[in-house]
Design an enzyme around this catalytic site. Structure first.
Site, short mmCIF file in Angstrom:
data_model
loop_
_atom_site.label_atom_id
_atom_site.label_comp_id
_atom_site.label_asym_id
_atom_site.label_seq_id
_atom_site.Cartn_x
_atom_site.Cartn_y
_atom_site.Cartn_z
CG ASP A 13 -1.77 -1.33 1.25
OD1 ASP A 13 -2.27 -1.51 0.56
OD2 ASP A 13 -1.96 -1.70 2.60
CE LYS A 16 3.08 -2.24 -4.49
NZ LYS A 16 2.76 -2.08 -3.03
N GLY A 40 -4.37 -4.66 -4.53
CA GLY A 40 -5.27 -3.62 -4.90
C GLY A 40 -4.80 -2.65 -5.52
CG HIS A 41 -2.10 -2.22 -7.97
ND1 HIS A 41 -1.09 -2.57 -8.80
CD2 HIS A 41 -1.78 -2.36 -6.76
CE1 HIS A 41 -0.29 -3.30 -7.91
NE2 HIS A 41 -0.47 -2.94 -6.88
CD GLN A 225 0.74 -9.01 -2.27
OE1 GLN A 225 1.60 -9.59 -2.80
NE2 GLN A 225 -0.25 -8.77 -2.59
P1 IMP Z 1 -2.44 -12.73 2.44
O1 IMP Z 1 -1.47 -12.34 1.53
O2 IMP Z 1 -3.68 -12.49 2.23
O3 IMP Z 1 -1.93 -14.23 2.79
O4 IMP Z 1 -2.03 -12.04 3.56
C1 IMP Z 1 -0.84 -12.12 4.48
C2 IMP Z 1 -0.54 -10.57 5.11
O5 IMP Z 1 -0.28 -9.69 3.87
C3 IMP Z 1 -1.78 -10.02 5.64
O6 IMP Z 1 -1.10 -8.98 6.91
C4 IMP Z 1 -2.41 -8.84 4.79
O7 IMP Z 1 -2.80 -7.91 5.44
C5 IMP Z 1 -0.88 -8.55 4.09
N1 IMP Z 1 -1.29 -8.10 2.68
C6 IMP Z 1 -1.45 -8.96 1.37
N2 IMP Z 1 -1.61 -8.32 0.47
C7 IMP Z 1 -1.37 -6.95 0.72
C8 IMP Z 1 -1.46 -5.95 0.08
O8 IMP Z 1 -1.58 -5.76 -1.11
N3 IMP Z 1 -1.33 -4.72 0.57
C9 IMP Z 1 -0.94 -4.58 2.10
N4 IMP Z 1 -1.20 -5.76 2.84
C10 IMP Z 1 -1.27 -6.90 2.15
#
Ligand code: IMP
Length: 432
Positions: A13, A16, A40-41, A225
């Protein structure tokens, strides 16, 4: 032969999409390489704003090809929905313009059910995943029983693999997590129908990406991420299940050890995190409220994918030094500098104290337990009051804002190539 990468330098977040938006207009290929619809973009097309979770956002430029790399996990339901949404917005999506790696893995509805059941079962040790099935899909990949996109091309084989997967997943759901059994047959049919819609887009992408690079066409990688969520270098176990760092990119495109021209580290002017895990500079109270915003604006600190309020804190240069070390950034893109306007003073964490020693960078690989022992040590910089949104050049910035950027550059040892000062596309300036 330019390969440029946009990599999150914090916990995701970072904004990017801003730099991708800026650079993708001149890119031949724009590639997502990791993760799935946990990302999410936000993309603006004319007056409309869209949230893309899977398709590389650079595809909104008419001459750009979107690539979905080998390292991704793809939910066919989300992908088909995004294709339809973009088409409705007048953006042509065809197999010539969207390539899906045959080695990318698929997320099924059972992966999503397992993700939620598994995280809930962790109780106080929850990761706080996005619930999109990311972990279970990568678990199946590592366990060598995952479903790969290329398998869709052999319908009979794929149908039998999907049914086996759903049966096994259902068994886990019931026996391990005490959940009710699901209607596997209905689920299989829906999933197979949706997955079949992806057939025309699936191919081996490595040679195509390599020949674009060899033909001197530029390839932009849209990281998802952030580095601190990387499965190896991140704040383990509070991480996602894939790589998120620059080093994973060439393999996820299948192009061998190809040198990058730019590795742009995107860093928010403060720090945010969604989900659980260590956060040494975390704040609450009035300053946290100032940094997070109220949630009324799309750019406030509430998750694009989950809507959850983000945890917020002061910028942490110990972690930024670490993410620079593990990626080798060529430059920084500092986002949301405008959000700091109106604070009397700004604190920046420049060192940690841990077990009686002071650290300027981590002497361990991201381990969450060890990071919990770190006490942040701050330096204080003066704030500024001016609204930065009208600033379009370095000289427009108040002296205190310039000093803040210089402080980051000097302490990390690289230049801030761009600085964003507001939510609009044009709220951007080039560093000095
Ligand atoms: P998962 O990727 O859904 O398994 O989540 C694992 C961790 O990564 C959690 O703390 C999520 O909130 C975080 N996370 C996954 N994708 C994102 C993203 O695009 N932005 C911020 N945090 C993310």
């Amino acid at each position: 032969m330019p390969l440029d990468m946009v990599i999150g330098a914090q916990w995701g977040d970072e904004g990017k999409g801003r730099v991708v938006d800026l650079l993708s207009a001149n890119s031949h290929l724009v590639a997502r390489v990791n993760g799935g619809d946990n990302a999410g973009h936000t993309v603006t097309v004319g007056e409309e704003t869209y949230k893309l979770h899977l398709i590389p956002s650079g595809i909104i430029h008419p001459s750009t090809i979107g690539v979905m790399g080998t390292g991704m996990v793809i939910n066919p339901f989300t992908l088909v929905e995004e294709i339809e949404m973009l088409r409705k917005a007048g953006i042509e999506i065809s197999p010539d313009r969207l390539w899906i790696s045959d080695a990318a893995h698929l997320i099924t509805p059972l992966h999503r059910l397992l993700d939620r059941a598994k995280d809930a079962a962790l109780g106080a040790a929850q990761i706080g995943t996005t619930g999109r099935g990311i972990g279970p899909a990568y678990t199946d990949k590592a366990a060598r029983r995952g479903l790969r996109a290329g398998e869709i091309l052999d319908a009979e084989h794929f149908a039998s693999r999907v049914r086996d997967h759903l049966q096994e997943g259902n068994r886990q759901l019931v026996e391990w997590y005490g959940q009710p059994a699901t209607d596997i047959e209905g689920m299989a049919e829906d999933f197979l129908n949706k997955a079949a819609e992806l057939r025309p887009y699936i191919r081996r992408i490595g040679p195509l990406v390599k020949s674009a690079l060899d033909a001197d066409q530029s390839v932009l990688v849209e990281g998802a991420q952030g580095t601190l969520l990387d499965i190896e270098q991140g704040t383990y176990p509070f991480v996602t299940s894939s790589f998120t760092v620059a080093g994973g990119v060439p393999n996820a495109l299948g192009i061998g050890l190809y040198p990058a021209r730019r590795i742009i580290g995107v860093v928010k002017a403060f720090q945010t995190r969604v989900g659980a895990g260590p956060f040494p500079t975390e704040l609450d109270g009035a300053i946290a409220g100032h940094l997070r915003g109220t949630g009324e604006n799309p750019w406030d600190e509430f998750g694009t994918t989950t809507g959850r309020p983000r945890r917020v804190g002061w910028l942490d240069l110990v972690l930024l030094r670490y993410t620079h070390e593990v990626n080798g950034f060529s430059e920084l893109f500092i986002t949301k500098l405008d959000v700091l306007s109106g604070l009397d003073e700004i604190q920046v964490c420049t060192r940690y104290r841990r077990r009686g020693r002071e650290l300027e960078t981590l002497d361990f690989s991201g381990d969450a337990r060890l990071l919990d022992e770190c006490e942040p040590m701050y330096e204080i910089l003066p704030g500024w009051n001016a609204d930065l949104r009208g600033c379009r050049s370095w000289d427009d910035l108040p002296k205190a804002a310039q000093a803040y950027i210089r402080f980051i550059e000097q302490r990390i040892g690289i230049r801030a190539a761009y600085i964003s000062v507001g939510p609009e596309r044009t709220d951007l300036l080039i560093g000095a």
